[in-house]
Design a protein around this motif. Structure first.
Motif, mmCIF file in Angstrom:
data_model
loop_
_atom_site.group_PDB
_atom_site.id
_atom_site.type_symbol
_atom_site.label_atom_id
_atom_site.label_comp_id
_atom_site.label_asym_id
_atom_site.label_seq_id
_atom_site.Cartn_x
_atom_site.Cartn_y
_atom_site.Cartn_z
ATOM 1 N N GLY A 1 -4.840 25.816 2.056
ATOM 2 C CA GLY A 1 -4.127 25.140 3.153
ATOM 3 C C GLY A 1 -3.714 23.738 2.753
ATOM 4 N N PRO A 2 -4.173 22.721 3.494
ATOM 5 C CA PRO A 2 -3.762 21.347 3.172
ATOM 6 C C PRO A 2 -4.280 20.861 1.815
ATOM 7 N N GLU A 3 -5.196 21.630 1.204
ATOM 8 C CA GLU A 3 -5.749 21.230 -0.095
ATOM 9 C C GLU A 3 -5.074 21.950 -1.260
ATOM 10 N N ALA A 4 -3.982 22.665 -0.998
ATOM 11 C CA ALA A 4 -3.247 23.350 -2.073
ATOM 12 C C ALA A 4 -2.712 22.330 -3.073
ATOM 13 N N VAL A 5 -2.488 22.788 -4.323
ATOM 14 C CA VAL A 5 -1.809 21.926 -5.310
ATOM 15 C C VAL A 5 -0.314 21.978 -5.006
ATOM 16 N N ARG A 6 0.289 20.802 -4.870
ATOM 17 C CA ARG A 6 1.716 20.725 -4.557
ATOM 18 C C ARG A 6 2.447 19.948 -5.643
ATOM 19 N N ARG A 7 3.686 20.339 -5.860
ATOM 20 C CA ARG A 7 4.558 19.569 -6.749
ATOM 21 C C ARG A 7 5.382 18.663 -5.840
ATOM 22 N N LEU A 8 5.156 17.373 -5.967
ATOM 23 C CA LEU A 8 5.866 16.389 -5.147
ATOM 24 C C LEU A 8 6.899 15.678 -6.010
ATOM 25 N N VAL A 9 7.951 15.199 -5.381
ATOM 26 C CA VAL A 9 8.873 14.294 -6.083
ATOM 27 C C VAL A 9 8.859 12.958 -5.344
ATOM 28 N N PHE A 10 8.484 11.914 -6.083
ATOM 29 C CA PHE A 10 8.406 10.553 -5.525
ATOM 30 C C PHE A 10 9.718 9.813 -5.745
ATOM 31 N N ARG A 11 10.051 8.950 -4.801
ATOM 32 C CA ARG A 11 11.126 7.986 -5.034
ATOM 33 C C ARG A 11 10.613 6.607 -4.638
ATOM 34 N N ASP A 12 10.382 5.758 -5.617
ATOM 35 C CA ASP A 12 9.921 4.377 -5.402
ATOM 36 C C ASP A 12 8.667 4.313 -4.524
ATOM 37 N N PHE A 13 7.698 5.130 -4.852
ATOM 38 C CA PHE A 13 6.430 5.185 -4.104
ATOM 39 C C PHE A 13 5.587 3.954 -4.469
ATOM 40 N N PRO A 14 5.231 3.118 -3.489
ATOM 41 C CA PRO A 14 4.539 1.857 -3.817
ATOM 42 C C PRO A 14 3.034 2.037 -4.010
ATOM 43 N N ALA A 15 2.502 1.385 -5.026
ATOM 44 C CA ALA A 15 1.062 1.431 -5.296
ATOM 45 C C ALA A 15 0.695 0.191 -6.107
ATOM 46 N N ILE A 16 -0.603 -0.012 -6.264
ATOM 47 C CA ILE A 16 -1.073 -1.152 -7.055
ATOM 48 C C ILE A 16 -1.952 -0.607 -8.190
ATOM 49 N N VAL A 17 -1.845 -1.200 -9.381
ATOM 50 C CA VAL A 17 -2.708 -0.767 -10.484
ATOM 51 C C VAL A 17 -4.131 -1.213 -10.138
#
Lengths: 184, 287
Positions: A152-168
């Motif tokens: 269900g919600p824990e399936a492996v998904r292939r996502l495509v990001f566009r400018d996804f913000p994060a911090i190292v």
């Protein structure tokens, strides 16, 4: 999402050169294919690696996002999609890094073992903003399950990001933003 | 006796869950706006602004604030004069059945995440309905039914703690333990938090108090001046941790500390901490 400093633009798969340039505390934006996987999927991925079997996606240079999104309303590719707690994946992460994984995205702290594995295998862990699933979903432009749909919600998904913000949060030199903060 | 239709309880429960998932409560957004006025870290201020922006996007696009739409925790106060009028096909269905049906309807209709594993240690199969909801029922005088829904995320729930202190322990020691529990929750539990503290009762009652404390409106204080002053001191000490929003540093580590108390055994001083993340989703209705 506005950031306090200019963000470093990254696209997947990540290269050693890109990773070497990243220091804990730097804001980045990620674009390209990223794989969604969390607790139960990690257990299965680790079991495959232990048996020497192939993973359901190409792990070389790949980035995993620890996320279990809500279902998409009509007209959207994904529902709310913020990070889950990264630390719960600590037991499995070194194995995936050894297999070629180059980046992980979650919220919160990682174990000493993961921090050491990030140095050993030259990889990086990003923190995305926990609880900002509505805002972050705007940076995901495609989403499809590729394995373990029974989860269900824990399936492996292939996502495509566009400018996804994060911090190292943890870099490949053994530094962590959380340790910087507690020292400061 | 006053009759309340089974279906209206189902509908109300579902609406409360969906609204709680999509709309950040006013007490939280007010507390965040207030924190923005005093927060000294530019990074923390930026994150708090994004928190409000996230809430605006969720409300506008009708999607959940956070993908962890949580376990559905319901506090139901049923008036002693209330009777549930179930349609004939539901037979002897009770208030508890209506709440469960409402929680499942919310998951389906509101596209909330199914976040419930059927059992803990074997196959952990998803129930796919986001039920069962966890319902705490009490009977009160009157002919009203009050339903309070709390959508409780797993990340912050994982950081809950319980401790049995000696009855002679000082308030300072108990407070140090509470602050330490918040520090241990750290960045993982999505600060700024609402911190629920249960003091007294017995083992299970104390834990329930800590959860019930989360439902008190942010900005309210304990009616007893002693505990009100403890709440104030604890909030100050928690801010002094410097954890800040997302654990990336700052003055705003918690938006509120709520203590709930109960009588306890002369041998015991039970204490429980239940932390809620900044996506503090709660909603109440009275039927």
């Amino acid at each position: 999402m506005e950031q306090e400093t200019a963000s470093i633009k990254l696209s997947t798969p990540l290269t050693d050169q890109q990773i070497s340039s990243l220091r804990a505390g730097a804001w980045v934006t990620l674009s390209g294919v990223v794989y969604a996987a969390r607790d139960q999927a990690h257990r299965r991925l680790a079991a495959l690696l232990e048996k020497g079997q192939p993973l359901p996606f190409d792990v070389q240079g790949a980035v995993i996002y620890y996320v279990g999104p809500t279902p998409p309303p009509p007209g959207r590719v994904i529902g709310s999609a913020g990070p889950t707690t990264a630390g719960r994946m600590d037991a499995f992460t070194p194995l995936l890094l050894k297999a070629g994984l180059k980046g992980t995205i979650g919220k919160g702290c990682r174990s000493r073992q993961v921090q050491e594995a990030l140095v050993q295998y030259r990889a990086v862990h990003f923190s995305a903003m926990g609880g900002f699933g509505a805002l972050l979903s705007r940076h995901i432009v495609d989403s499809r399950p590729i394995a373990y749909e029974d989860l269900g919600p824990e399936a492996v998904r292939r996502l495509v990001f566009r400018d996804f913000p994060a911090i190292v949060a943890y870099d490949c030199y053994g530094s962590s933003i959380y340790e910087q903060r507690s020292k400061g | 006796m006053r009759s309340i239709a089974f279906d209206s309880i189902v509908r109300t429960t579902a609406d409360l869950c969906i609204q709680a998932a999509y709309e950040l409560p006013e007490d939280i957004s007010a507390a965040v706006r207030k924190a923005l006025q005093t927060e000294s870290s530019p990074r923390a201020r930026l994150i708090l602004q994004q928190l409000l922006e996230n809430a605006a996007v969720a409300a506008h696009e009708r999607i959940p604030i956070c993908q962890d739409t949580g376990l559905t925790v319901v506090f139901a106060e049923a008036g002693s004069e209330v009777r549930i009028a179930a349609p004939p096909e539901k037979g002897s269905a009770t208030l508890m059945d209506a709440i469960q049906e409402g929680a499942a309807l919310a998951c389906k209709e509101g596209l909330l995440r199914a976040s419930v594993a059927a059992e803990p240690l074997n196959k952990r199969l998803n129930t796919n309905t986001n039920t069962p909801a966890f319902v705490h029922l009490s009977i009160v005088p009157g002919e009203r039914l009050r339903l309070s829904v709390l959508l409780k995320g797993g990340g912050c729930e994982n950081k809950s703690r319980f401790e049995m202190f000696n009855p002679t322990e000082s308030p300072q020691t108990v407070c140090r333990w509470i602050v330490q529990t918040v520090q241990d929750a750290g960045p993982n539990a999505c600060p700024p938090f609402v911190v629920g503290v249960g003091l007294g009762g017995d083992f299970e009652w104390c834990c329930l108090l800590s959860k019930k404390a989360l439902l008190r409106p942010v900005g309210s204080t304990h009616p007893d001046p002693f505990y009100a002053s403890l709440e104030e001191t604890l909030l100050k000490d928690i801010h002094a941790l410097g954890l800040g929003p997302q654990g990336l540093g700052g003055d705003t580590t918690a938006l509120a500390v709520h203590i709930e108390t109960a009588p306890c055994h002369i041998a015991s001083l039970p204490a429980a901490v239940n932390i809620d993340c900044h996506a503090h989703r709660h909603k109440t209705a009275v039927l």
